[in-house]
Design an enzyme around this catalytic site. Structure first.
Site, PDB file in Angstrom:
ATOM      1  N   LYS A 187       0.877  -1.186   0.048  1.00 48.64           N
ATOM      2  CA  LYS A 187       0.074  -0.135  -0.040  1.00 48.64           C
ATOM      3  C   LYS A 187       0.870   1.354  -0.169  1.00 48.64           C
ATOM      4  CE  LYS A 187      -1.960   3.177   2.139  1.00 48.64           C
ATOM      5  NZ  LYS A 187      -1.819   4.558   1.957  1.00 48.64           N
ATOM      6  N   GLY A 240       6.223   4.778   8.812  1.00 51.74           N
ATOM      7  CA  GLY A 240       5.456   6.063   8.815  1.00 51.74           C
ATOM      8  C   GLY A 240       5.754   6.280  10.253  1.00 51.74           C
ATOM      9  N   SER A 241       4.327   7.399  10.626  1.00 48.72           N
ATOM     10  CA  SER A 241       4.338   8.132  12.061  1.00 48.72           C
ATOM     11  C   SER A 241       4.451   6.886  13.033  1.00 48.72           C
ATOM     12  CB  SER A 241       3.540   9.148  11.678  1.00 48.72           C
ATOM     13  OG  SER A 241       2.459   8.601  11.905  1.00 48.72           O
ATOM     14  N   THR A 242       4.792   7.566  14.091  1.00 46.77           N
ATOM     15  CA  THR A 242       4.570   6.911  15.395  1.00 46.77           C
ATOM     16  C   THR A 242       3.125   6.380  15.835  1.00 46.77           C
ATOM     17  OG1 THR A 242       6.865   7.418  16.076  1.00 46.77           O
ATOM     18  CG2 THR A 242       5.294   6.798  17.757  1.00 46.77           C
ATOM     19  N   GLY A 245       1.896   3.919  13.452  1.00 42.83           N
ATOM     20  CA  GLY A 245       2.676   2.738  13.564  1.00 42.83           C
ATOM     21  C   GLY A 245       1.987   2.029  14.993  1.00 42.83           C
ATOM     22  N   GLU A 262       8.780   0.813  11.409  1.00 43.31           N
ATOM     23  CA  GLU A 262       9.905   1.934  11.254  1.00 43.31           C
ATOM     24  C   GLU A 262       9.245   3.084  11.388  1.00 43.31           C
ATOM     25  OE1 GLU A 262      12.859   0.767  10.654  1.00 43.31           O
ATOM     26  OE2 GLU A 262      12.450  -1.272  10.064  1.00 43.31           O
ATOM     27  N   CYS A 296      13.297  10.787   8.187  1.00 43.54           N
ATOM     28  CA  CYS A 296      12.901  10.515   9.573  1.00 43.54           C
ATOM     29  C   CYS A 296      14.210  10.571  10.506  1.00 43.54           C
ATOM     30  CB  CYS A 296      12.182   9.022   9.441  1.00 43.54           C
ATOM     31  SG  CYS A 296      13.456   7.958   8.544  1.00 43.54           S
ATOM     32  N   GLU A 396       8.586  15.930  16.269  1.00 37.84           N
ATOM     33  CA  GLU A 396       9.075  15.919  15.056  1.00 37.84           C
ATOM     34  C   GLU A 396       8.427  16.787  14.164  1.00 37.84           C
ATOM     35  OE1 GLU A 396       7.770  12.162  12.868  1.00 37.84           O
ATOM     36  OE2 GLU A 396       9.964  11.904  12.117  1.00 37.84           O
TER      37      GLU A 396
HETATM   38  P1  NAD Z   1       1.879   8.368   8.312  1.00 34.94           P
HETATM   39  O1  NAD Z   1       1.884   7.363   9.214  1.00 34.94           O
HETATM   40  O2  NAD Z   1       0.721   9.452   8.174  1.00 34.94           O
HETATM   41  O3  NAD Z   1       1.390   7.350   6.922  1.00 34.94           O
HETATM   42  C1  NAD Z   1       2.322   6.374   6.518  1.00 34.94           C
HETATM   43  C2  NAD Z   1       1.625   5.198   5.678  1.00 34.94           C
HETATM   44  O4  NAD Z   1       0.330   4.939   6.547  1.00 34.94           O
HETATM   45  C3  NAD Z   1       0.762   5.889   4.590  1.00 34.94           C
HETATM   46  O5  NAD Z   1       0.797   5.075   3.433  1.00 34.94           O
HETATM   47  C4  NAD Z   1      -0.809   6.109   5.120  1.00 34.94           C
HETATM   48  O6  NAD Z   1      -1.669   6.074   4.023  1.00 34.94           O
HETATM   49  C5  NAD Z   1      -0.890   5.023   5.930  1.00 34.94           C
HETATM   50  N1  NAD Z   1      -1.821   5.105   7.057  1.00 34.94           N
HETATM   51  C6  NAD Z   1      -2.288   6.260   7.468  1.00 34.94           C
HETATM   52  N2  NAD Z   1      -3.329   5.837   8.516  1.00 34.94           N
HETATM   53  C7  NAD Z   1      -3.414   4.702   8.477  1.00 34.94           C
HETATM   54  C8  NAD Z   1      -4.265   3.761   9.102  1.00 34.94           C
HETATM   55  N3  NAD Z   1      -5.248   4.262   9.873  1.00 34.94           N
HETATM   56  N4  NAD Z   1      -4.056   2.545   8.919  1.00 34.94           N
HETATM   57  C9  NAD Z   1      -3.354   2.093   8.113  1.00 34.94           C
HETATM   58  N5  NAD Z   1      -2.642   2.732   7.426  1.00 34.94           N
HETATM   59  C10 NAD Z   1      -2.606   4.226   7.552  1.00 34.94           C
HETATM   60  O7  NAD Z   1       3.144   8.898   7.894  1.00 34.94           O
HETATM   61  P2  NAD Z   1       3.600   9.763   6.549  1.00 34.94           P
HETATM   62  O8  NAD Z   1       3.083  11.248   6.810  1.00 34.94           O
HETATM   63  O9  NAD Z   1       3.329   9.322   5.277  1.00 34.94           O
HETATM   64  O10 NAD Z   1       5.338   9.864   6.655  1.00 34.94           O
HETATM   65  C11 NAD Z   1       5.858  10.472   7.467  1.00 34.94           C
HETATM   66  C12 NAD Z   1       6.452   9.860   8.709  1.00 34.94           C
HETATM   67  O11 NAD Z   1       7.104   8.745   8.387  1.00 34.94           O
HETATM   68  C13 NAD Z   1       7.503  10.515   9.751  1.00 34.94           C
HETATM   69  O12 NAD Z   1       6.923  10.372  10.839  1.00 34.94           O
HETATM   70  C14 NAD Z   1       8.704   9.863   9.516  1.00 34.94           C
HETATM   71  O13 NAD Z   1       9.524  10.031  10.593  1.00 34.94           O
HETATM   72  C15 NAD Z   1       8.204   8.561   9.294  1.00 34.94           C
HETATM   73  N6  NAD Z   1       9.198   7.744   8.396  1.00 34.94           N
HETATM   74  C16 NAD Z   1       9.858   6.700   9.084  1.00 34.94           C
HETATM   75  C17 NAD Z   1      11.059   6.040   8.543  1.00 34.94           C
HETATM   76  C18 NAD Z   1      12.063   4.999   8.987  1.00 34.94           C
HETATM   77  O14 NAD Z   1      12.624   4.224   8.434  1.00 34.94           O
HETATM   78  N7  NAD Z   1      11.798   4.980  10.379  1.00 34.94           N
HETATM   79  C19 NAD Z   1      11.287   6.244   7.002  1.00 34.94           C
HETATM   80  C20 NAD Z   1      10.404   6.993   6.531  1.00 34.94           C
HETATM   81  C21 NAD Z   1       9.603   8.029   7.177  1.00 34.94           C
END
Ligand code: NAD
Length: 493
Positions: A187, A240-242, A245, A262, A296, A396
């Protein structure tokens, strides 16, 4: 500023209405209403993209489930050959993928050409090669029992990715899973899905059997959550975001599916008074302008020794003010726009909140005018200073910004670095390499870098602890092991 002309493939790909998902070896429309993908350099739509609902996710998962036995039954070498073909297809389409990434994310095309795309291809090759050398059966020396540990792929693995490094993260995620014999459903972020959806075309051209790789996009609740919940998904990976996650972790915990997380970070850089000030200032300026600070693990809290604080600030301000800001598609651009209006609002909002809580600007935040790219989500790199309790020290932001504080005592600096619950990556800057090694151990995170920030190579494990993630990280031989389950086979003698 000059911009590169889109390749014919880019134009043809973007002209589809909508750009379809890649499911079971074919291109499928989604059940939800197509959504526009925006060009962050102009604020205008670039393309319409199909959006998935739970039914589309289920179709993709079932296709991956049906494809699993045949893919898993190939020898590691046979799979590795196909992954190398896929890497070749990526390399042959480097310019198209780099342009899509620059258009969609807003990142500088030179970075996409030089890092995002080739480093993704290298990942496929790295894990293909590991899979050929891996041991899949280990005899056990146990009294009165003939036994072995057999390692087998899980089945369907699900992946949810963020918008900041869509192509590289896609390869980091699915490379080890595929090499180990799993099939995958991805996804992609609905904000930046283009290079991931294009990758589906390459999978088809490279002869990856149908159903082995499935790629769709959609919103988190409509497409991400059904993927994490699907009982045929035997292993999940979320980047993605904490907060999201934690939700994915709860869903996987409920059904006891292993899950790699991650997540976000709030990295620190600790700069001692014996550094080459100019080199350190240039390194850290580069850390917050890379991908417009939407990284990140980047250095967003700078602990500067009080003896070099003023010199460091003078130099870094000079470097940041000379950053060439422009559209991602311009080869002259060093830093592109933020990815979206929402991200622009977030970054400007944190700046205002930081000031309201008493921070002082060291380099002010501006909205630069970029000729030919009016309406873009541009913001200048900026720095604040103030107390460790400020919101911009603690949270962040995810933009081209850092928060500066002074220190005098090494242990005090380490304690202040470790005060936050994030634990992704920090760096230490000093010419005393003995001190560098011991200080690197004191600052708690998945990664401690020395005299550099954002250090990546295959074979160098990368992952987070605490609020920055759990589940083993990426980019190392252990990542490959994560995608094999252990099975003990025993016969009493
Ligand atoms: P996000 O958590 O908003 O979204 C990430 C993904 O999750 C997207 O595909 C989104 O559609 C999906 N998502 C959102 N809500 C969901 C739900 N309720 N159920 C299932 N999936 C859902 O994050 P973002 O804004 O896309 O990315 C930025 C974040 O990602 C920052 O916090 C950054 O630090 C983190 N990040 C971490 C790493 C790592 O390797 N640790 C790498 C890149 C980005």
């Amino acid at each position: 500023m000059n911009t590169v002309s889109p390749t014919t493939d880019v134009k043809d790909f973007l002209s589809q209405e909508p750009i379809p998902h890649f499911i079971n070896g074919g291109f499928a429309p989604g059940g939800a209403k197509p959504q526009a993908v925006m060009n962050p350099a102009t604020g205008q739509p670039i393309a319409q993209v199909a959006m998935a609902r739970a039914e589309d996710v289920a179709t993709a998962v079932e296709a991956a489930h049906a494809a699993f036995p045949t893919w898993a039954a190939l020898s590691p070498s046979e799979r590795a050959v196909r992954l190398h073909r896929l890497a070749e297809a990526v390399e042959a389409n480097l310019e198209t993928l780099a342009q899509l990434e620059a258009l969609d994310v807003g990142k500088a095309i030179e970075a996409a050409r030089g890092f995002d795309v080739p480093f993704g291809a290298e990942c496929l090759r790295y894990f293909a090669d590991i899979s050929v050398r891996a041991v899949y059966d280990r005899p056990l020396a146990v009294k009165n029992i003939e036994a072995r540990v057999h390692r087998a792929p899980y089945g369907v693995c699900g992946f949810i990715f963020p918008w900041n490094f869509p192509f590289t993260l896609l390869c980091w995620g699915i490379g080890p899973a595929l090499a180990a014999g799993n099939t995958v459903v991805v996804k992609a972020s609905e904000v930046t899905p283009l290079s991931s959806l294009y990758f589906g075309k390459l999978a088809e051209a490279a002869g990856i059997p149908r159903g082995v790789i499935n790629i769709l996009t959609g919103t988190g609740p409509e497409a991400g959550q059904p993927l994490a919940e699907h009982p045929l998904v035997k292993r999940m990976s979320f980047t993605g975001s904490t907060p999201v996650g934690k939700l994915i972790g709860r869903i996987c915990g409920e059904r006891l599916a292993p899950c790699k997380l991650e997540l976000g970070g709030k990295g620190a850089a600790v700069v001692f008074d014996d550094v080459d000030v100019d080199a350190a200032a240039e390194g850290l300026a580069g850390a917050i302008t890379l991908n417009t600070g939407q990284v990140c693990c980047t250095a967003t809290r700078w602990f500067l020794h009080e003896k070099i604080y003023d010199r460091f600030v003078d130099k870094v301000a000079q470097v940041l003010k000379s950053t060439r800001i422009g559209p991602g598609l311009s080869p002259e651009t060093a830093m592109g726009p933020l990815v979206s209006q929402a991200q622009l609002d977030r970054v400007l909002g944190y700046y205002e909140k930081g000031l309201a809580e008493g921070a002082t600007p060291v380099v002010t935040c501006e909205r630069p005018a970029v000729p030919g790219a009016e309406g873009g989500y541009f913001v200048s790199p900026h720095l604040l200073t103030g107390s460790d309790d400020n919101v911009c020290f603690r949270e962040e932001v995810f933009g081209p910004t850092a928060y500066l504080v002074k220190f005098k005592d090494e242990d005090d600096a380490a304690a202040r670095v470790n005060r936050l619950a994030y634990g992704l990556a920090n760096s230490v800057w000093t010419s005393d390499l003995t001190r560098a090694q011991s200080f690197a151990e004191k600052i708690v995170a998945g990664n401690s870098w020395i005299n550099a920030h954002n250090v990546f190579a295959y074979g160098l494990p990368y992952g987070g602890v605490n609020l920055s993630g759990t589940g083993g990280g990426v980019n190392s031989p252990e990542t490959f092991d994560d995608y094999l389950r252990n099975q003990t086979i025993a016969r009493p003698l």
